[in-house]
Design a protein around this motif. Structure first.
Motif, PDB file in Angstrom:
ATOM      1  N   GLY A  65       0.794  -1.223   0.000  1.00 40.58           N
ATOM      2  CA  GLY A  65       0.000   0.000   0.000  1.00 40.58           C
ATOM      3  C   GLY A  65       0.822   1.267   0.000  1.00 40.58           C
ATOM      4  N   SER A  66       1.874   1.328   0.830  1.00 34.75           N
ATOM      5  CA  SER A  66       2.678   2.550   0.927  1.00 34.75           C
ATOM      6  C   SER A  66       3.333   2.886  -0.407  1.00 34.75           C
ATOM      7  CB  SER A  66       3.748   2.398   2.014  1.00 34.75           C
ATOM      8  OG  SER A  66       3.161   2.286   3.296  1.00 34.75           O
ATOM      9  N   ALA A  67       3.899   1.885  -1.069  1.00 31.82           N
ATOM     10  CA  ALA A  67       4.555   2.116  -2.352  1.00 31.82           C
ATOM     11  C   ALA A  67       3.555   2.552  -3.408  1.00 31.82           C
ATOM     12  CB  ALA A  67       5.278   0.845  -2.801  1.00 31.82           C
ATOM     13  N   LEU A  68       2.388   1.909  -3.452  1.00 31.25           N
ATOM     14  CA  LEU A  68       1.378   2.259  -4.450  1.00 31.25           C
ATOM     15  C   LEU A  68       0.881   3.686  -4.239  1.00 31.25           C
ATOM     16  CD1 LEU A  68      -0.386   1.369  -6.824  1.00 31.25           C
ATOM     17  CD2 LEU A  68      -2.059   0.510  -5.166  1.00 31.25           C
ATOM     18  N   LEU A  69       0.589   4.059  -2.993  1.00 30.54           N
ATOM     19  CA  LEU A  69       0.114   5.405  -2.704  1.00 30.54           C
ATOM     20  C   LEU A  69       1.171   6.454  -3.057  1.00 30.54           C
ATOM     21  CD1 LEU A  69      -1.739   4.986   0.713  1.00 30.54           C
ATOM     22  CD2 LEU A  69      -2.752   5.301  -1.542  1.00 30.54           C
ATOM     23  N   THR A  70       2.429   6.157  -2.743  1.00 33.28           N
ATOM     24  CA  THR A  70       3.505   7.102  -3.045  1.00 33.28           C
ATOM     25  C   THR A  70       3.635   7.335  -4.540  1.00 33.28           C
ATOM     26  OG1 THR A  70       4.734   6.440  -1.072  1.00 33.28           O
ATOM     27  CG2 THR A  70       5.971   7.561  -2.788  1.00 33.28           C
ATOM     28  N   ASN A  71       3.614   6.261  -5.322  1.00 27.20           N
ATOM     29  CA  ASN A  71       3.782   6.402  -6.767  1.00 27.20           C
ATOM     30  C   ASN A  71       2.579   7.080  -7.422  1.00 27.20           C
ATOM     31  OD1 ASN A  71       6.422   5.233  -7.258  1.00 27.20           O
ATOM     32  ND2 ASN A  71       5.540   3.286  -6.637  1.00 27.20           N
ATOM     33  N   MET A  72       1.379   6.792  -6.928  1.00 24.39           N
ATOM     34  CA  MET A  72       0.192   7.448  -7.485  1.00 24.39           C
ATOM     35  C   MET A  72       0.151   8.929  -7.086  1.00 24.39           C
ATOM     36  SD  MET A  72      -2.770   4.499  -7.252  1.00 24.39           S
ATOM     37  CE  MET A  72      -3.859   5.327  -8.434  1.00 24.39           C
ATOM     38  N   ALA A  73       0.609   9.236  -5.876  1.00 25.53           N
ATOM     39  CA  ALA A  73       0.726  10.635  -5.466  1.00 25.53           C
ATOM     40  C   ALA A  73       1.755  11.361  -6.331  1.00 25.53           C
ATOM     41  CB  ALA A  73       1.118  10.713  -3.990  1.00 25.53           C
ATOM     42  N   ALA A  74       2.850  10.674  -6.642  1.00 25.46           N
ATOM     43  CA  ALA A  74       3.877  11.271  -7.493  1.00 25.46           C
ATOM     44  C   ALA A  74       3.324  11.605  -8.876  1.00 25.46           C
ATOM     45  CB  ALA A  74       5.067  10.313  -7.617  1.00 25.46           C
ATOM     46  N   VAL A  75       2.510  10.704  -9.433  1.00 27.37           N
ATOM     47  CA  VAL A  75       1.882  10.980 -10.726  1.00 27.37           C
ATOM     48  C   VAL A  75       0.911  12.153 -10.604  1.00 27.37           C
ATOM     49  CG1 VAL A  75       0.360  10.063 -12.517  1.00 27.37           C
ATOM     50  CG2 VAL A  75       2.172   8.628 -11.572  1.00 27.37           C
ATOM     51  N   GLY A  76       0.200  12.231  -9.462  1.00 23.74           N
ATOM     52  CA  GLY A  76      -0.689  13.357  -9.233  1.00 23.74           C
ATOM     53  C   GLY A  76       0.048  14.678  -9.289  1.00 23.74           C
ATOM     54  N   LEU A  77       1.265  14.710  -8.743  1.00 24.24           N
ATOM     55  CA  LEU A  77       2.089  15.921  -8.798  1.00 24.24           C
ATOM     56  C   LEU A  77       2.526  16.219 -10.232  1.00 24.24           C
ATOM     57  CD1 LEU A  77       4.257  15.390  -5.593  1.00 24.24           C
ATOM     58  CD2 LEU A  77       2.367  16.988  -5.893  1.00 24.24           C
ATOM     59  N   LEU A  78       2.873  15.177 -10.984  1.00 28.67           N
ATOM     60  CA  LEU A  78       3.222  15.381 -12.400  1.00 28.67           C
ATOM     61  C   LEU A  78       2.036  15.952 -13.180  1.00 28.67           C
ATOM     62  CD1 LEU A  78       5.321  12.196 -13.318  1.00 28.67           C
ATOM     63  CD2 LEU A  78       6.137  14.559 -13.228  1.00 28.67           C
ATOM     64  N   LEU A  79       0.851  15.437 -12.891  1.00 25.38           N
ATOM     65  CA  LEU A  79      -0.356  15.938 -13.552  1.00 25.38           C
ATOM     66  C   LEU A  79      -0.613  17.396 -13.170  1.00 25.38           C
ATOM     67  CD1 LEU A  79      -2.624  12.798 -13.090  1.00 25.38           C
ATOM     68  CD2 LEU A  79      -1.760  13.684 -15.266  1.00 25.38           C
ATOM     69  N   SER A  80      -0.293  17.758 -11.933  1.00 29.48           N
ATOM     70  CA  SER A  80      -0.434  19.148 -11.499  1.00 29.48           C
ATOM     71  C   SER A  80       0.541  20.048 -12.264  1.00 29.48           C
ATOM     72  CB  SER A  80      -0.190  19.252  -9.995  1.00 29.48           C
ATOM     73  OG  SER A  80      -0.292  20.590  -9.553  1.00 29.48           O
ATOM     74  N   ILE A  81       1.770  19.556 -12.461  1.00 25.10           N
ATOM     75  CA  ILE A  81       2.742  20.320 -13.260  1.00 25.10           C
ATOM     76  C   ILE A  81       2.242  20.489 -14.682  1.00 25.10           C
ATOM     77  CG2 ILE A  81       5.102  20.358 -14.173  1.00 25.10           C
ATOM     78  CD1 ILE A  81       5.972  18.765 -11.717  1.00 25.10           C
ATOM     79  N   SER A  82       1.654  19.433 -15.247  1.00 28.95           N
ATOM     80  CA  SER A  82       1.150  19.518 -16.624  1.00 28.95           C
ATOM     81  C   SER A  82       0.019  20.539 -16.724  1.00 28.95           C
ATOM     82  CB  SER A  82       0.668  18.141 -17.102  1.00 28.95           C
ATOM     83  OG  SER A  82      -0.547  17.751 -16.479  1.00 28.95           O
ATOM     84  N   ARG A  83      -0.831  20.627 -15.712  1.00 31.32           N
ATOM     85  CA  ARG A  83      -1.900  21.629 -15.713  1.00 31.32           C
ATOM     86  C   ARG A  83      -1.306  23.028 -15.641  1.00 31.32           C
ATOM     87  NH1 ARG A  83      -7.088  20.201 -12.128  1.00 31.32           N
ATOM     88  NH2 ARG A  83      -7.815  21.890 -13.445  1.00 31.32           N
ATOM     89  N   GLN A  84      -0.272  23.175 -14.833  1.00 29.18           N
ATOM     90  CA  GLN A  84       0.393  24.472 -14.726  1.00 29.18           C
ATOM     91  C   GLN A  84       1.021  24.866 -16.057  1.00 29.18           C
ATOM     92  OE1 GLN A  84       2.737  25.746 -11.064  1.00 29.18           O
ATOM     93  NE2 GLN A  84       4.425  25.291 -12.465  1.00 29.18           N
ATOM     94  N   ASN A  85       1.662  23.906 -16.720  1.00 25.68           N
ATOM     95  CA  ASN A  85       2.266  24.169 -18.038  1.00 25.68           C
ATOM     96  C   ASN A  85       1.214  24.590 -19.052  1.00 25.68           C
ATOM     97  OD1 ASN A  85       4.671  23.348 -16.873  1.00 25.68           O
ATOM     98  ND2 ASN A  85       4.667  21.329 -17.846  1.00 25.68           N
TER      99      ASN A  85
END
Length: 373
Positions: A344-364
């Motif tokens: 669970g910890s690894a899955l949540l961390t990686n999905m959160a990381a993608v969420g941050l990438l998606l936030s950067i893409s929205r900013q771009n």
């Protein structure tokens, strides 16, 4: 029209690829763990229920983080890192010991692994710290030394658990963020050379780590003990052949291959889907990485660039360490396969990381839309 603030669109390809990988991971966790679940818990769905719950939470977390303007994390990053450091200290005090390692804090029927969150919070903190320094990053005393102190504290706490795989990953992440941030490459080279004796000592300071190295170099030297796991992985890959045995057709998951649903789940993918299916999975995974890489490169600010590249490097390195161990080109480190392995910890961390990438893409995309108005 000049007062209109366009709402940036996320990278939907990255979002869809992530959902596909997580969905495939759920299928593989069930396939790889059902026999073990019946044996240990008398319930074939035991592991998939838990992983499915974390996947649902991870999806919510990913979409939630996607909606937060990424620049806000620059101010929040120090608080996140402080909270992570507290958890890393707590796990040493009240953590559950498994095979001599204290890496988990028990929360009811679930386990929290703080070292997983440490990777992501450190990336955000380093991105904020380096972007604030600007050109001072090229000065060792004013630029690199504060970064090394902070990263060194995290590395020390992870090392005390001990977790050599995560410690190595954090070292790679730190060096990568400094390089992307514009640090003096001569300083980086000297740091790398200086770290070699330390990493060498860590690799041979424990007998089980030496056994991992020797089994990596020659698994046939001790096929019934230290080389057993790797040899069973080879048998799974060989059994899969070109097209595989089909979903659910793995033999090695019948308790021949230890931790088939976690560290060695890639071997089960190879056995059930063969070389063809494994290759398609790798293509899908690298497609996701390429989307993240492009998002980071398109970032208009240094904070987004460093954080985005740090996340991509984190996910890629985890994949490389896991898959490399399964196919025998790297020692076994215990690093899970991102989005796929049970945990669970690894899955949540990686999905959160993608969420941050998606936030950067929205900013771009928002900045691009503003320029076009």
């Amino acid at each position: 029209m000049s007062n209109i603030k366009p709402r940036g669109r996320p990278d939907f390809i990255l979002l869809i690829l992530t959902i596909l990988l997580v969905g495939f991971g759920l299928i593989m966790v069930f396939s790889a763990s059902s026999t073990l679940a019946v044996y240990k818990h008398q319930e074939a769905m035991f592991y998939i229920y838990r992983q499915g719950l974390f996947a649902a939470i991870g999806l919510f977390l990913m979409l939630f983080l996607m909606g937060i303007p990424f620049i806000r994390w620059k101010k929040i990053a120090p608080i996140l890192l402080l909270f992570t450091l507290i958890l890393l200290i707590l796990v040493l005090i009240i953590g559950t010991s498994v095979n001599g390692a204290k890496r988990w804090i028990v929360l009811g029927s679930f386990n929290l692994q703080p070292s997983e969150w440490a990777k992501l919070s450190l990336i955000l903190y380093l991105a904020a710290l380096i972007s604030n320094k600007g050109e001072r990053i090229r000065d060792f005393k004013k630029g690199l030394l504060p970064i090394l102190v902070v990263a060194g504290i995290v590395i020390l706490l992870v090392m005390l658990q001990p977790d050599f795989g995560t410690m190595s990953l954090i070292c790679i992440i730190t060096l990568s963020c400094m390089i992307v941030g514009g640090a003096n490459l001569r300083h980086i080279l000297l740091l790398g050379l200086g770290a070699l004796p330390f990493l060498t000592f860590m690799a041979i300071s424990k007998s089980y780590r030496i056994q991992r190295l020797t089994s990596f170099l020659n698994p046939l030297a001790d096929p019934s003990n230290t080389g057993y796991q790797v040899l069973q992985s080879f048998m799974a890959l060989g059994h899969g052949g070109l097209t595989g045995t089909g979903l659910g057709g793995s033999v090695q998951k019948l308790q021949y291959l230890p931790v088939a649903h976690t560290d060695f789940i890639f071997a089960i993918i190879g056995e059930e889907f063969g070389f063809t299916g494994s290759s398609l999975f790798i293509v899908l995974f690298f497609w996701l990485l390429s989307r993240g890489f492009l998002i980071a490169l398109k970032s208009k600010d240094l904070f987004g660039l460093i954080a985005g590249m740090g996340i991509v490097i984190m996910i890629f390195t985890q994949f490389a360490l896991n898959a490399g161990a399964v196919v025998g080109i790297l020692p076994v480190t215990g690093v899970p396969l991102p989005f796929i392995s049970y945990g669970g910890s690894a899955l949540l961390t990686n999905m959160a990381a993608v969420g941050l990438l998606l936030s950067i893409s929205r900013q771009n995309n928002r900045l691009l839309a503003e320029q076009q108005l």
